[in-house]
Design an enzyme around this catalytic site. Sequence first.
Site: not given
Length: 137
Positions: A48-52
């Site tokens: 979690e916390g990634c744009a992709s």
Amino acid sequence: MATAAFEEIVDDFEFLEDWEDRYRHVIEQGKAMEPLDDALKVPATKVEGCASQVWLHTQIDGGVFRFDGDSDAMIVKGLIALLRKLYNGLTLAEVLVVDARSEMERLGLNDHLSAQRSNGLRAMIERIRETATAAQG
């Protein structure tokens, strides 16, 4: 502290004159990785916390840390490849003393990644550290 594989990447980056060449090299590193088996792309491995979309699958054998990963974004997959070269083969204790941010700075990445990519890289590093901490007991 960095692995010999990561030091090779640092050396490669020193020969690449401009950021576009470095960016391409990061992408090539990602393309060279084996894709993560779809069966391992589950909520437990998702970062979690990634744009992709990003998945990291960790294996710890005899106290030695290894992980594989995948992403739906080429540059992020390349960042995963760089992190694998930084961490794979280290002991759990060594994983926890690696200053990944400083090591990645040696590549000049921090100045050229978008805020979202930087946040995603930070999230991946946090996941790696959390996994190593939990595995140490």
